[in-house]
Design a protein around this motif. Structure first.
Motif, PDB file in Angstrom:
ATOM      1  N   PRO A 108       0.730  -1.399   0.133  1.00  0.00           N
ATOM      2  CA  PRO A 108      -0.026  -0.237   0.393  1.00  0.00           C
ATOM      3  C   PRO A 108       0.778   1.096   0.332  1.00  0.00           C
ATOM      4  O   PRO A 108       0.611   2.382  -0.517  1.00  0.00           O
ATOM      5  CB  PRO A 108      -0.797  -0.149   1.388  1.00  0.00           C
ATOM      6  CG  PRO A 108      -0.828  -1.217   2.054  1.00  0.00           C
ATOM      7  CD  PRO A 108       0.260  -1.944   0.590  1.00  0.00           C
ATOM      8  N   ILE A 109       1.963   0.977   1.079  1.00  0.00           N
ATOM      9  CA  ILE A 109       2.568   2.588   0.284  1.00  0.00           C
ATOM     10  C   ILE A 109       3.517   2.742  -0.226  1.00  0.00           C
ATOM     11  O   ILE A 109       3.330   3.606  -0.782  1.00  0.00           O
ATOM     12  CB  ILE A 109       3.306   2.358   1.945  1.00  0.00           C
ATOM     13  CG1 ILE A 109       2.538   2.830   3.453  1.00  0.00           C
ATOM     14  CG2 ILE A 109       4.988   3.369   1.671  1.00  0.00           C
ATOM     15  CD1 ILE A 109       3.394   2.423   4.914  1.00  0.00           C
ATOM     16  N   ILE A 110       4.141   1.522  -0.819  1.00  0.00           N
ATOM     17  CA  ILE A 110       4.691   1.847  -2.340  1.00  0.00           C
ATOM     18  C   ILE A 110       3.865   2.065  -3.125  1.00  0.00           C
ATOM     19  O   ILE A 110       4.592   3.021  -4.411  1.00  0.00           O
ATOM     20  CB  ILE A 110       5.209   0.541  -3.092  1.00  0.00           C
ATOM     21  CG1 ILE A 110       6.512  -0.120  -1.354  1.00  0.00           C
ATOM     22  CG2 ILE A 110       5.897   0.159  -3.706  1.00  0.00           C
ATOM     23  CD1 ILE A 110       7.376  -1.219  -1.746  1.00  0.00           C
ATOM     24  N   ALA A 111       2.967   1.809  -3.446  1.00  0.00           N
ATOM     25  CA  ALA A 111       1.617   1.958  -4.573  1.00  0.00           C
ATOM     26  C   ALA A 111       1.243   3.787  -4.343  1.00  0.00           C
ATOM     27  O   ALA A 111       1.320   4.322  -5.390  1.00  0.00           O
ATOM     28  CB  ALA A 111       0.668   1.311  -4.561  1.00  0.00           C
ATOM     29  N   ARG A 112       1.339   4.058  -3.076  1.00  0.00           N
ATOM     30  CA  ARG A 112       1.348   5.556  -2.487  1.00  0.00           C
ATOM     31  C   ARG A 112       2.067   6.428  -2.786  1.00  0.00           C
ATOM     32  O   ARG A 112       2.359   7.328  -3.742  1.00  0.00           O
ATOM     33  CB  ARG A 112       0.547   5.354  -1.442  1.00  0.00           C
ATOM     34  CG  ARG A 112      -0.035   7.375  -1.147  1.00  0.00           C
ATOM     35  CD  ARG A 112      -0.367   7.118   0.173  1.00  0.00           C
ATOM     36  NE  ARG A 112       0.921   6.839   1.424  1.00  0.00           N
ATOM     37  CZ  ARG A 112       1.544   8.001   1.915  1.00  0.00           C
ATOM     38  NH1 ARG A 112       1.632   9.333   1.840  1.00  0.00           N
ATOM     39  NH2 ARG A 112       1.960   7.412   2.689  1.00  0.00           N
ATOM     40  N   LEU A 113       3.370   5.941  -2.944  1.00  0.00           N
ATOM     41  CA  LEU A 113       4.717   7.014  -3.279  1.00  0.00           C
ATOM     42  C   LEU A 113       4.465   6.897  -4.745  1.00  0.00           C
ATOM     43  O   LEU A 113       5.399   7.400  -5.558  1.00  0.00           O
ATOM     44  CB  LEU A 113       5.919   5.760  -2.742  1.00  0.00           C
ATOM     45  CG  LEU A 113       6.086   5.634  -0.946  1.00  0.00           C
ATOM     46  CD1 LEU A 113       7.099   4.951  -0.779  1.00  0.00           C
ATOM     47  CD2 LEU A 113       6.191   7.433  -0.950  1.00  0.00           C
ATOM     48  N   GLU A 114       4.258   5.631  -5.486  1.00  0.00           N
ATOM     49  CA  GLU A 114       4.872   5.943  -7.264  1.00  0.00           C
ATOM     50  C   GLU A 114       3.892   6.699  -7.637  1.00  0.00           C
ATOM     51  O   GLU A 114       3.762   7.087  -8.638  1.00  0.00           O
ATOM     52  CB  GLU A 114       4.565   3.940  -7.394  1.00  0.00           C
ATOM     53  CG  GLU A 114       5.113   3.385  -6.712  1.00  0.00           C
ATOM     54  CD  GLU A 114       4.908   1.749  -7.013  1.00  0.00           C
ATOM     55  OE1 GLU A 114       3.566   1.488  -7.452  1.00  0.00           O
ATOM     56  OE2 GLU A 114       5.891   0.621  -7.530  1.00  0.00           O
TER      57      GLU A 114
END
Length: 604
Positions: free
Chosen positions: A184-190
């Motif tokens: 979830p955090i990586i998707a938001r950062l991307e």
């Protein structure tokens, strides 16, 4: 405990029957491993401790090996430099980086080999979840929030208006990320990175990119490997031609989330089961928590005893298992294949390091040969070198630093710091003379920390520094070659300078054509300079933090802080009466009178 003729402990072992264990060392040596033969030849005396049980003996053996690090035991090299990420055990927990693991109720994740990634992840989690960053446990009434609160990087725990349940939910989000559930955090950062790039805000986009890379570096690509979610460690030995490592795989919630390798000090004759037992004993004894199951490729001989020991440490049952079939066997097989590939890398790295060591040794040998200190052909040995530097600010708080290299590697346990005692003002030569005199005097005083002498000394300077060093060394009677590092206009070492044997003339040895030595000297210069400056800064900061209040009897750190917080300055403290001083928190009449008399003694 086996000791040599100097009384040094060279091996620690345990046995139900010490008589049988010791006797086997002094039977025919033809079937002994070379390591055992070497150890037996050095045994001068024994010492033993009677333990109450096998468990007590195991714990005692582990502690003695950690304390004495005997050279004939299998040793886990210290991984204290590896950082952990910690969620603190506080009313409002923080996410911090630490290198020290304590049993303090905090939750530790790691250790991680990529310290840069750890720094970025700690920053990312604190920013993403707006977590508390300061270490203060309580805040007085009227406390003003710091900058992080005003730029929305902290919720402002200090304001007293933060809902504890909402904060706990955010901490749980950070915990989930560190447990490997980071999509979830990586998707938001991307998404944020893409939006920043579209707005042409490339610096922000690069920041998000770095966060993404750090997250991926910290937690390997998630692969579901066990249907039923479990926490498991996998321990597999990796033997290269020159180095031995233990490889530890982390499976959390059924997913392989990371891998770390630990170099072992062990001979090639060591049995894999002995290696595994030594690693488990030494590694897990210093962890605050670990999973209920550890998968192995070889079960140690003392499996039941180790399980009992680990269970006692962890506070829950811990099993050591060698799976024979099913998904756990498939998981171990996958990890084992990974280790086989890793061994190839270890061997390649060892071969490259061996070549670099030999090239460096050959270049140092050529210098010593040109100086007339050695003859013949280079035999492949590694040289021990020392380098010195002086640091001060306008002649104040002058310090000296000594760094040591064994071959290519810095020997940080042999680094030494010197606070200059006899030189006042800025005089590098006199300061260096004091440092070297104290260094070699410690040899004659029998100080083991200084007893190993260098093969050559590199001075960060020219003729003056070389001459100063040789004056001290000649007075000791030692014969240690000294070279100075001559710099060019760009402050890079272009040549080495030395004094001819039996002469006052100096010669230079150009470094052109000696690339390995050039890089080595540059690294040594940076290291000794860094070490000296860090020590100097620590003294300077300590001096800056001193106050005239430190000289007043009965006024310690707590009372000093209370007085300065209440009155804001020393001048204000001077101007008030005894009653006003006594009313400050932590003060009493005696302390108040001591402060007042200190500032008004001349008036009396």
């Amino acid at each position: 405990m086996h000791k040599d003729k100097l009384g040094n402990i060279i091996y620690v072992g345990k046995a139900i029957s010490l008589r049988n264990r010791v006797r086997q060392y002094f039977q025919s040596s033809k079937n002994m491993a070379p390591k055992v033969r070497s150890m037996v030849s050095q045994i001068a005396e024994f010492e033993y401790i009677t333990a109450g049980s096998e468990m007590e003996a195991l714990i005692l053996e582990c502690n003695l090996i950690k304390k004495y690090r005997p050279k004939y035991n299998i040793l886990l090299r210290d991984d204290k430099t590896y950082p952990y990420i910690k969620i603190t055990n506080e009313d409002y927990p923080r996410v911090i980086k630490t290198r020290i693991v304590k049993k303090d109720g905090g939750k530790y994740f790691g250790p991680y080999s990529d310290a840069g990634a750890v720094n970025k992840i700690v920053d990312l989690l604190n920013s993403s979840f707006a977590l508390k960053r300061c270490s203060a446990a309580s805040f007085p009434e009227g406390f003003r929030p710091c900058l992080n609160y005003h730029i929305n990087q902290c919720r402002g725990i200090c304001t007293g208006e933060v809902d504890r349940a909402a904060y706990a939910e955010s901490v749980e989000g950070a915990r989930e990320f560190l447990n490997g559930r980071n999509r979830p955090i990586i998707a938001r950062l991307e998404k944020l990175m893409g939006e920043a790039a579209e707005r042409l805000e490339y610096e922000d986009a690069a920041m998000y990119r770095d966060y993404i890379e750090a997250a991926k570096a910290l937690s390997a690509t998630q692969r579901v490997v066990i249907q039923h979610s479990k926490d498991i460690d996998i321990v597999i030995p990796a033997r290269g031609t020159e180095e031995t490592h233990m490889v530890l795989f982390f499976v959390r919630d059924g997913k392989l989330v990371g891998r770390e390798s630990y170099e072992m000090e062990a001979s090639s004759e060591e049995d894999s089961r002995e290696l595994t037992a030594a690693f488990i004993n030494q590694h897990y004894s210093r962890l605050p928590n670990f999973p209920k199951e550890i998968l192995l490729t070889q079960l140690p001989a003392e499996k039941e005893l180790l399980e009992e020991y680990l269970s006692e440490l962890a506070g829950h049952n811990v099993k050591l298992t060698k799976p024979q079939k099913g998904e756990k066997k498939a998981l171990v097989d996958m990890a084992y294949r990974d280790v086989l590939e890793m061994v190839k890398t270890i061997d390649e790295r060892a071969a490259n390091a061996r070549e670099r060591r030999r090239n460096l040794g050959a270049e140092i040998f050529s210098i010593l040969k040109e100086m007339g200190k050695v003859s013949g052909e280079y035999d492949g040995r590694e040289f021990r070198t020392e380098s010195y530097d002086i640091s001060n600010t306008n002649g104040v708080d002058t310090v000296g630093a000594m760094v040591v290299f064994n071959g290519l590697k810095p020997d940080k346990s042999s680094y030494r710091k010197f606070r200059i005692r006899t030189v006042y003002g800025q005089d590098d030569y006199k300061s260096m003379r004091e440092v070297l005199t104290r260094r070699f005097n410690r040899v004659f005083q029998g100080d083991q920390a200084f007893e190993v002498l260098p093969d050559i000394i590199f001075m960060d300077g020219g003729k003056g520094h070389v001459s100063t060093a040789l004056e001290v060394i000649d007075a000791t009677g030692f014969d240690i070659p000294v070279v100075g590092m001559v710099k060019d206009d760009r402050h890079r070492t272009r040549a080495l300078i030395y004094r001819r044997e039996g002469s006052d003339e100096y010669d230079e040895i150009p470094l052109r054509g000696k690339p390995m030595l050039f890089r080595y000297i540059g690294r040594m210069q940076e290291e000794v300079h860094r070490f000296a400056i860090e020590y100097h800064r620590s003294l300077r900061n300590r001096s800056a933090s001193r106050s005239v209040l430190d000289d007043i009897p009965g006024i310690g750190k707590t009372r000093k802080a209370a007085l300065l917080e209440h009155f804001k300055s020393v001048d204000a403290i001077k101007s008030v009466d005894v009653d006003s001083l006594k009313d400050v928190e932590g003060m009493n009449l005696r302390a108040a009178e001591a402060v007042w008399h200190y500032f008004h003694k001349n008036e009396q």
